[in-house]
Design a protein around this motif. Structure first.
Motif, mmCIF file in Angstrom:
data_model
loop_
_atom_site.group_PDB
_atom_site.id
_atom_site.type_symbol
_atom_site.label_atom_id
_atom_site.label_comp_id
_atom_site.label_asym_id
_atom_site.label_seq_id
_atom_site.Cartn_x
_atom_site.Cartn_y
_atom_site.Cartn_z
ATOM 1 N N VAL A 17 35.036 27.840 43.571
ATOM 2 C CA VAL A 17 36.223 28.702 43.694
ATOM 3 C C VAL A 17 37.457 27.853 43.417
ATOM 4 O O VAL A 17 37.731 26.892 44.152
ATOM 5 C CB VAL A 17 36.281 29.342 45.100
ATOM 6 N N VAL B 263 30.757 39.368 40.080
ATOM 7 C CA VAL B 263 30.184 38.018 40.119
ATOM 8 C C VAL B 263 28.695 38.114 40.467
ATOM 9 O O VAL B 263 27.836 37.563 39.768
ATOM 10 C CB VAL B 263 30.925 37.126 41.148
ATOM 11 N N PHE C 66 34.512 33.353 35.861
ATOM 12 C CA PHE C 66 35.102 34.641 36.238
ATOM 13 C C PHE C 66 36.581 34.389 36.479
ATOM 14 O O PHE C 66 36.952 33.740 37.468
ATOM 15 C CB PHE C 66 34.426 35.194 37.495
ATOM 16 N N CYS D 133 40.671 32.063 41.390
ATOM 17 C CA CYS D 133 41.344 33.000 42.302
ATOM 18 C C CYS D 133 42.863 32.864 42.276
ATOM 19 O O CYS D 133 43.573 33.802 42.636
ATOM 20 C CB CYS D 133 40.870 32.760 43.736
ATOM 21 N N VAL E 35 34.879 30.619 39.727
ATOM 22 C CA VAL E 35 35.669 31.817 39.995
ATOM 23 C C VAL E 35 37.129 31.387 40.183
ATOM 24 O O VAL E 35 37.436 30.607 41.095
ATOM 25 C CB VAL E 35 35.169 32.527 41.277
ATOM 26 N N VAL F 233 28.714 28.320 43.833
ATOM 27 C CA VAL F 233 29.825 29.032 43.197
ATOM 28 C C VAL F 233 31.097 28.218 43.447
ATOM 29 O O VAL F 233 31.445 27.942 44.607
ATOM 30 C CB VAL F 233 29.983 30.452 43.795
#
Ligand code: UDX
Ligand code: ADP
Length: 490
Positions: free
Chosen positions: A350, A335, A457, A432, A430, A348
């Motif tokens: 999440v 990242v 990501f 997860c 991102v 960012v």
């Protein structure tokens, strides 16, 4: 351990009342299902934590599991009870499940590896001191091999009660590890692959195992109930978790090779899994495994191996953990490197904080490691998870022992009510946790509201990367390297 003298009162052969010590992720769902399937048995789940018990007695249960609410509503107040009166529940019952937590020790001998057994010990001492009739004690919590021997010693040294006929009471210890996975706990409990019952190879041990078998036979086919020795049963739980985690670390190690070569980890996993000897389960590459069991149990196995002088065995299993840490740090570094080597003051998003979908549990979640890494890089983090509470996220993000870190966390971490809000004005998303709702996001709208270039990501391999790329995103998916013809990453 020898068999009990004949004048000692034998273990109960018929169970009418069950006490479960520990109203957590294991004890709560397991004993709720027993209550559902055994309406003739009274089940009392007890805990030292009154907040937890109040929650179990409310409409807002402390554990989220699909299907659990319905079962609790159906049985609570009929044959299922939640209480803080531990002593009374022990006294009433013929069989006691010990379902307390066994976290990894954080200090003293075996720190960082061995299981902290003081909750198991406290429960055992309590049973010994209040019991007035013979009981079957069942280890439900995952415990190190030979824990039953310590329980036996504590029980023998702390109980001199006699039953109503004047015979000294006896305790039979069984191991009955729980194999449920969070998020599918009810399904796993209703239709288990196997039920394992470990007992001593004595007449009384077998009688006790028979009484427990009879409970499960109310809904589990007898052929799935496997009786073993106590030590095999205790070790099997650790071994099963270690083998499952080993598969994930194996595929995650291959995902690094895939990213470097242009191979696709899903294709590799599928191709390997078609071999019946390998099978297709637990080969989904990810940002790293989490949960309360895998890491704890492997560390336990490492500690056990070292204690037995088996250094090579300890090193072998330790590598499963090392690879998991590598998977998380490799992803986090990806990242930062991709965002031009700095995420300082960059937003960012999440998505997902639980260690897997369909649970609100964050124990050892990969998201915690990633977010802590992003914090150190001084990013601004916006988090969304459908089930994890804001308090839990803040608690997990705060470094223990760092003064004023709570305030620092709140200035750097925002928690959002939905995924789109979390992604607004972000430079990167991102993923997860593999929550189903993340598969159906309106990526076009998200793209329109993000800073450009907009990065995704995907740590769980749940998005359609090509579709996202066609919308303008730059996408990195774990285990999927740049294709030679791919203009974005070439
Ligand atoms: C595990 C065991 O599966 C269960 O039998 C045992 O009783 C308790 O420990 P649990 O930790 O609840 O259950 O969840 P599990 O489904 O095993 O997942 C553990 C972690 O591995 C999660 O973070 C999950 O996302 C990850 N995982 C799982 C992968 O990364 N890839 C996979 O293929 C499977
Ligand atoms: P698990 O995932 O193994 O179920 P949890 O932490 O969710 O672990 O639940 C364990 C429960 O056991 C907690 O609610 C804790 O309060 C309870 N507990 C721990 N020690 C005792 C004890 N001595 N008596 C009663 N309950 C206990």
């Amino acid at each position: 351990m020898s068999s009990q003298p004949s004048q000692v009162s034998p273990p109960p052969t018929k169970v009418r009342t069950i006490c479960c010590i520990g109203a957590g992720y294991v004890g709560g769902p397991t004993c709720s299902v027993i209550a559902l399937k055994c309406p003739h048995i009274k089940v009392i789940i007890v805990d030292v934590n009154p907040d937890r018990i109040n929650a179990w007695n409310s409409d807002d249960l402390p554990v989220f599991e699909p299907g659990l609410d319905e079962i609790v509503k159906q049985c609570r107040g009929k044959n299922l009870f939640f209480s803080t009166d531990i002593d009374e529940a022990i006294r009433q019952s013929e069989l006691v499940f010990v379902s307390v937590n066994t976290p990894t020790k954080t200090s003293g001998m075996g720190k960082g590896f061995a299981a902290d057994l003081h909750y198991v010990e406290a429960s055992t001492r309590r049973i010994a001191s209040v019991a007035t009739s013979s009981k079957i004690i069942v280890e439900k919590s995952t415990v190190p091999c030979r824990t039953a021997a310590s329980m036996r010693t504590i029980l023998d040294a702390n109980s001199n009660s006699v039953d109503e006929d004047g015979s000294p009471i006896s305790f039979q210890i069984l191991s009955n590890p729980e194999f449920l996975a969070e998020g599918t706990a009810i399904r796993d409990l209703l239709n288990p692959d196997r039920v394992l019952i470990g007992s001593l190879d004595t007449k009384e041990g077998k009688m006790a195992a028979g009484a427990l078998r009879e409970i499960y036979e109310n809904w589990v086919d007898g052929s799935k109930i496997y009786e073993t020795g106590l030590w095999s049963s205790e070790l099997s739980k650790l071994a099963a978790n270690a083998l499952l985690a080993q598969r994930i670390s194996s595929i995650n190690s291959l995902s690094a090779i895939c990213e470097a070569t242009g191979a696709d980890v899903d294709e590799v996993a599928h191709a390997c899994g078609l071999d019946k000897r390998i099978g297709d389960r637990f080969l989904k590459a990810s940002v790293g495994f989490g949960g309360s069991c895998f890491q704890k149990d492997i560390l336990n196995l490492v500690y056990l191996s070292e204690s037995l002088g088996l250094k090579e065995v300890a090193d072998y299993w330790q590598q499963v953990i090392t690879m998991n840490e590598y998977s998380k740090s490799r992803f986090a570094k990806k990242v930062v490197q991709t965002l031009f080597n700095t995420i300082t003051m960059k937003k960012v998003a999440v998505l997902g904080f639980a260690f897997k979908k369909d649970t609100g549990d964050t124990r050892e979640s990969a998201a915690i490691t990633l977010c802590r890494y992003f914090r150190q890089e001084r990013a601004l983090i916006s988090i969304y998870d459908p089930k994890v509470s804001n308090n839990q996220i803040y608690l997990d993000m705060t470094e223990p022992g760092v003064i004023d870190d709570g305030a620092a966390v709140r200035s750097q971490v925002a928690i959002c009510d939905n995924a789109e809000d979390a992604c607004r004005d972000a430079e990167a998303v991102v993923i997860c946790t593999e929550w189903d709702e993340f598969r159906q996001l309106d990526w076009q709208r998200i793209y329109g509201r993000m800073k450009k270039p907009a990065f995704v990501f995907d740590g769980r391999g749940i998005t359609d990367a090509n579709k996202l790329r066609s919308l303008g995103f730059r996408v990195h998916t774990v285990g999927k390297g740049p294709q030679i013809m791919d203009p974005i990453w070439a």
